[in-house]
Design an enzyme around this catalytic site. Sequence first.
Site, mmCIF file in Angstrom:
data_model
loop_
_atom_site.group_PDB
_atom_site.id
_atom_site.type_symbol
_atom_site.label_atom_id
_atom_site.label_comp_id
_atom_site.label_asym_id
_atom_site.label_seq_id
_atom_site.Cartn_x
_atom_site.Cartn_y
_atom_site.Cartn_z
ATOM 1 N N HIS A 10 14.206 12.450 61.441
ATOM 2 C CA HIS A 10 13.814 13.789 60.986
ATOM 3 C C HIS A 10 14.050 13.949 59.479
ATOM 4 O O HIS A 10 14.781 13.159 58.854
ATOM 5 C CB HIS A 10 14.610 14.860 61.737
ATOM 6 N N TRP A 15 22.586 20.900 57.149
ATOM 7 C CA TRP A 15 23.900 20.292 57.377
ATOM 8 C C TRP A 15 23.999 18.920 56.715
ATOM 9 O O TRP A 15 25.090 18.515 56.321
ATOM 10 C CB TRP A 15 24.205 20.196 58.870
ATOM 11 N N ASN A 16 22.882 18.180 56.615
ATOM 12 C CA ASN A 16 22.914 16.940 55.842
ATOM 13 C C ASN A 16 23.343 17.238 54.412
ATOM 14 O O ASN A 16 24.145 16.506 53.816
ATOM 15 C CB ASN A 16 21.529 16.278 55.793
ATOM 16 N N GLN A 22 26.077 16.558 62.811
ATOM 17 C CA GLN A 22 25.196 17.336 63.689
ATOM 18 C C GLN A 22 25.223 16.857 65.133
ATOM 19 O O GLN A 22 25.577 17.603 66.022
ATOM 20 C CB GLN A 22 23.761 17.306 63.139
ATOM 21 N N GLU A 83 20.150 12.689 69.065
ATOM 22 C CA GLU A 83 21.169 11.942 68.331
ATOM 23 C C GLU A 83 22.364 11.652 69.240
ATOM 24 O O GLU A 83 22.565 12.322 70.259
ATOM 25 C CB GLU A 83 21.610 12.757 67.102
#
Length: 205
Positions: A10, A15-16, A22, A83
């Site tokens: 993605h 949050w990255n 995550q 994930e």
Amino acid sequence: METTLYLTRHGQTEWNLVRKMQGHMDSPLTQLGVQQAQWLGERLSTVPFDAIYCSSSPRAITTAGIISGHRFSEIVKLDSLKEINMGLWEGQHIEQITQDSPTPFHQFFNEPHLYQPMGQGESYSELMKRALPAIQDILTNHNGQQVLIVTHRITLKAIMSYFMNKQLNEIGSMPDIHPTALCKVTIHNDVLNVDLYGDTAHYQN
């Protein structure tokens, strides 16, 4: 007859950007993340996909929609492509995790065969037990076709380790996969070839 899988992560998320883990939790794409998906969409705009699959996490669904240019009516969403579940780390800042759990955090990225999840998370082996059957089903159901798969950083590394005949203890030494980096796997007459791994040639800045 040739089967082609285009696999990607993605786009960049909020949050990255602030360095929060995550996993099964989620945060929206940033403006750059949307651009990354658009760039990959332009790169793949001439590929006549027969199917598009993605993780059921919103960040992957959004990315898949942007890449497809909304020209594909049905995107199949699979929990099995989510994930790795990071357990107690989800929603926490990386700086706090490295302070509280330095050894498990190091193992998570560098020694996956030794990593044990905190709380109700998944090990790498558990991740592969749910993700790889989904990939095998896609290959069976789309023999001779071209398929796009949108998933996540660790999940994609695990999938690519399978195609590259890597052992569990080798995943940590595989190059990182950046947002919307492209992997491409072709299977022709039962001969498998990894044509691309983590390719970001579509990035425009």
